[in-house]
Design a protein around this motif. Sequence first.
Motif, PDB file in Angstrom:
ATOM      1  N   LYS A 184      41.771  41.559  43.207  1.00 30.69           N
ATOM      2  CA  LYS A 184      40.602  40.637  42.428  1.00 30.69           C
ATOM      3  C   LYS A 184      41.149  39.684  41.823  1.00 30.69           C
ATOM      4  O   LYS A 184      42.499  39.815  41.306  1.00 30.69           O
ATOM      5  CB  LYS A 184      39.919  41.786  41.704  1.00 30.69           C
ATOM      6  CG  LYS A 184      39.135  42.792  42.485  1.00 30.69           C
ATOM      7  CD  LYS A 184      37.859  42.282  42.840  1.00 30.69           C
ATOM      8  CE  LYS A 184      36.973  43.255  43.520  1.00 30.69           C
ATOM      9  NZ  LYS A 184      36.117  42.776  44.531  1.00 30.69           N
ATOM     10  N   VAL A 185      40.835  38.632  41.589  1.00 32.01           N
ATOM     11  CA  VAL A 185      41.469  37.550  40.720  1.00 32.01           C
ATOM     12  C   VAL A 185      41.396  38.186  39.360  1.00 32.01           C
ATOM     13  O   VAL A 185      40.316  38.501  38.760  1.00 32.01           O
ATOM     14  CB  VAL A 185      40.649  36.209  40.898  1.00 32.01           C
ATOM     15  CG1 VAL A 185      41.156  35.188  39.891  1.00 32.01           C
ATOM     16  CG2 VAL A 185      40.719  35.670  42.260  1.00 32.01           C
ATOM     17  N   GLN A 186      42.435  38.018  38.643  1.00 34.33           N
ATOM     18  CA  GLN A 186      42.524  38.117  37.253  1.00 34.33           C
ATOM     19  C   GLN A 186      42.256  36.999  36.354  1.00 34.33           C
ATOM     20  O   GLN A 186      42.762  35.908  36.677  1.00 34.33           O
ATOM     21  CB  GLN A 186      43.740  39.019  36.850  1.00 34.33           C
ATOM     22  CG  GLN A 186      44.075  40.367  37.583  1.00 34.33           C
ATOM     23  CD  GLN A 186      45.296  40.911  37.372  1.00 34.33           C
ATOM     24  OE1 GLN A 186      46.426  40.295  36.655  1.00 34.33           O
ATOM     25  NE2 GLN A 186      45.242  42.370  37.388  1.00 34.33           N
ATOM     26  N   LEU A 187      41.716  37.099  35.050  1.00 31.06           N
ATOM     27  CA  LEU A 187      41.531  36.272  34.148  1.00 31.06           C
ATOM     28  C   LEU A 187      42.450  36.671  33.098  1.00 31.06           C
ATOM     29  O   LEU A 187      42.478  37.494  32.405  1.00 31.06           O
ATOM     30  CB  LEU A 187      40.080  36.116  33.819  1.00 31.06           C
ATOM     31  CG  LEU A 187      39.351  35.413  34.210  1.00 31.06           C
ATOM     32  CD1 LEU A 187      37.821  35.486  33.535  1.00 31.06           C
ATOM     33  CD2 LEU A 187      39.821  34.022  34.074  1.00 31.06           C
ATOM     34  N   LEU A 188      43.500  35.668  32.718  1.00 28.23           N
ATOM     35  CA  LEU A 188      44.326  35.731  31.357  1.00 28.23           C
ATOM     36  C   LEU A 188      43.936  34.971  30.468  1.00 28.23           C
ATOM     37  O   LEU A 188      43.575  33.373  30.739  1.00 28.23           O
ATOM     38  CB  LEU A 188      45.610  35.133  31.899  1.00 28.23           C
ATOM     39  CG  LEU A 188      46.723  35.345  30.822  1.00 28.23           C
ATOM     40  CD1 LEU A 188      47.010  36.720  30.314  1.00 28.23           C
ATOM     41  CD2 LEU A 188      48.135  34.671  31.158  1.00 28.23           C
ATOM     42  N   GLU A 189      43.372  35.465  29.328  1.00 28.58           N
ATOM     43  CA  GLU A 189      42.767  35.038  28.275  1.00 28.58           C
ATOM     44  C   GLU A 189      43.876  34.281  27.422  1.00 28.58           C
ATOM     45  O   GLU A 189      45.036  35.032  27.253  1.00 28.58           O
ATOM     46  CB  GLU A 189      41.620  35.585  27.613  1.00 28.58           C
ATOM     47  CG  GLU A 189      40.566  36.048  28.468  1.00 28.58           C
ATOM     48  CD  GLU A 189      39.518  35.040  28.997  1.00 28.58           C
ATOM     49  OE1 GLU A 189      39.825  33.847  28.275  1.00 28.58           O
ATOM     50  OE2 GLU A 189      38.825  35.355  29.702  1.00 28.58           O
ATOM     51  N   ILE A 240      46.025  36.940  42.476  1.00 29.67           N
ATOM     52  CA  ILE A 240      45.784  35.526  41.539  1.00 29.67           C
ATOM     53  C   ILE A 240      45.555  35.782  40.383  1.00 29.67           C
ATOM     54  O   ILE A 240      44.666  36.590  39.724  1.00 29.67           O
ATOM     55  CB  ILE A 240      44.595  34.786  42.330  1.00 29.67           C
ATOM     56  CG1 ILE A 240      45.086  34.370  43.675  1.00 29.67           C
ATOM     57  CG2 ILE A 240      44.415  33.419  41.423  1.00 29.67           C
ATOM     58  CD1 ILE A 240      43.953  33.639  44.513  1.00 29.67           C
ATOM     59  N   VAL A 241      46.355  35.134  39.144  1.00 31.87           N
ATOM     60  CA  VAL A 241      45.956  35.166  37.776  1.00 31.87           C
ATOM     61  C   VAL A 241      45.627  33.829  37.374  1.00 31.87           C
ATOM     62  O   VAL A 241      46.212  33.052  37.587  1.00 31.87           O
ATOM     63  CB  VAL A 241      47.173  35.576  37.059  1.00 31.87           C
ATOM     64  CG1 VAL A 241      46.929  36.017  35.476  1.00 31.87           C
ATOM     65  CG2 VAL A 241      47.564  37.069  37.611  1.00 31.87           C
ATOM     66  N   LEU A 242      44.317  33.771  36.921  1.00 37.91           N
ATOM     67  CA  LEU A 242      43.678  32.484  36.337  1.00 37.91           C
ATOM     68  C   LEU A 242      43.905  32.134  34.879  1.00 37.91           C
ATOM     69  O   LEU A 242      43.530  33.234  34.295  1.00 37.91           O
ATOM     70  CB  LEU A 242      42.240  32.211  36.990  1.00 37.91           C
ATOM     71  CG  LEU A 242      41.650  31.094  36.422  1.00 37.91           C
ATOM     72  CD1 LEU A 242      42.166  29.791  36.867  1.00 37.91           C
ATOM     73  CD2 LEU A 242      40.001  30.926  36.667  1.00 37.91           C
ATOM     74  N   TYR A 243      44.504  31.444  34.463  1.00 36.07           N
ATOM     75  CA  TYR A 243      44.369  30.885  33.183  1.00 36.07           C
ATOM     76  C   TYR A 243      43.229  29.949  33.172  1.00 36.07           C
ATOM     77  O   TYR A 243      43.517  28.749  33.326  1.00 36.07           O
ATOM     78  CB  TYR A 243      45.677  30.546  32.613  1.00 36.07           C
ATOM     79  CG  TYR A 243      45.568  30.143  31.086  1.00 36.07           C
ATOM     80  CD1 TYR A 243      45.732  30.954  30.067  1.00 36.07           C
ATOM     81  CD2 TYR A 243      45.065  29.003  30.648  1.00 36.07           C
ATOM     82  CE1 TYR A 243      45.775  31.054  28.851  1.00 36.07           C
ATOM     83  CE2 TYR A 243      45.119  28.541  29.104  1.00 36.07           C
ATOM     84  CZ  TYR A 243      45.438  29.790  28.109  1.00 36.07           C
ATOM     85  OH  TYR A 243      45.213  29.337  27.007  1.00 36.07           O
ATOM     86  N   PRO A 244      42.156  30.262  32.296  1.00 37.91           N
ATOM     87  CA  PRO A 244      40.994  29.118  32.299  1.00 37.91           C
ATOM     88  C   PRO A 244      41.342  28.072  31.370  1.00 37.91           C
ATOM     89  O   PRO A 244      41.058  28.347  30.232  1.00 37.91           O
ATOM     90  CB  PRO A 244      39.787  30.020  32.173  1.00 37.91           C
ATOM     91  CG  PRO A 244      40.309  31.364  31.378  1.00 37.91           C
ATOM     92  CD  PRO A 244      41.695  31.580  31.728  1.00 37.91           C
TER      93      PRO A 244
END
Lengths: 402, 76
Positions: free
Chosen positions: B57-62, A166-170
């Motif tokens: 793991k969940v990745q955060l794309l900034e 999962i790749v989250l774009y906050p």
Amino acid sequence: MQSVYTVAQVNSYIKNMFTQDYLLQAVSVKGEISNCKYHSSGHIYFTLKDKLSVISCVMFAGNRKGLSFNLQEGMQVVVSGRVDTYERDGKYQLYATHIKKDGFGELYERFLQLKQELEERGLFAAEYKQPIPKYVKTIGVVTAATGAAIRDIISVSKGRNPFVQIVLYPAQVQGIGAAHSVAEGIRALEQFGVDVIIVGRGGGSLEDLWAFNEEEVAQAIFDCKVPTISAVGHETDVTIADYVADRRAETPTAAAQMATFDVATYIHDISLLQDRLSALMEHKVDLAKMSVRNASMLLMNRSPKSMIADRRYATMQAEERLSHAMADSLTRSKNKLALLAGSLNGVSPLEKLSQGYSYTENADGKGISDVTNVAIEDIIKVHVKNGAITAKVKDVVKIERQ
Amino acid sequence: MAADNGKTLEEIMNELEECVAKLESSDISLEDSFREYEAGMKLVKECNDRIDGIEKKVQLLEKDGSVSILDEGTEE
């Protein structure tokens, strides 16, 4: 000593106070329409009222582009403009430049307008819908970094397939700038490279969900080459984003279920297919073995060895038939002989002898039945019933018997 | 997105199902059967290999394009 002023002076003074007031020069007032008059000059005169108070309003013909609908009595509106005085009458009124429907009604109006516009532009067309890949390795999520939506998506996805990335774009999902933030997120995840994108947020009021009704988000979803799933609010909330997305999920949880394949089922399916392959192959080999056996049996039946055996059997049969036929034939002959012997009995010379007749033969054993067969002094033999008499011919006399 | 060798997992699964269907048909020769079987078994292996078995793991794309790991512990 107090000064005395003219009416015009006072009104002018008041007008000056109004025009210097920052707030009054740009104000939005909400209320209910009453006493609405569309004047032939193009100006509109009406009164805005609420439970406590009223204010006179005018919208000049030149500002009519700030009004996109017909004003009607009782309508809830927000009027934007400036409050100013009319010096001649000593009255103040609201000079309207924009009039919008109030609150929910206004938002809903905008929603319907944008929906219609985007629909006409083809953004919702089925032909642009991309299928959601069945086996997804990477899921992009555009939503708030904290909140129920991302938690639900993570827990459902991991539950079905812990190996999915999962790749989250906050993103900022409500308030000013939310639409831009969401659109940016979609573009960033597309750029990053994911298999599917979930765009959404948890439930909220129409205003909270508004970013997902904005054209910028709709366009970003439409332009996105990665298949998108919208998941905004609850089942009953349908946003523009839902219409544009390739699939609409009723909730973030449902979106995660759509995007993730169940890894246990997948592994089970693979092993079923593997078993099936092996079983089919085994069956094919068994069939081949059987046809080899059949062929070899056919071949054996046609071998010389078997032909010889066949012939031998046929010979044996013929032999048997022959010996049967021979035996039959013998029996028939014997029977016939017995029959003939019986009938011969009736004509036997011995029978004649026993009746007193005799049989005479010459010395050579030839029967004498004619006087010319003998001469005087010949020795003859006379057979009678119980013996034979040898005699010498004394005389021969010929007698005519008939 | 296209996977490792250009084929998606879905395409591989479809090929595998085609393999089975071919083996199921009665007019396939024994030689072809062996070929299909071998191909099918390779596809099975490929399918299994695609599941790397590594929990992610969940990745955060900034916004700036940087990627970090989301600390899920604080989310609960």
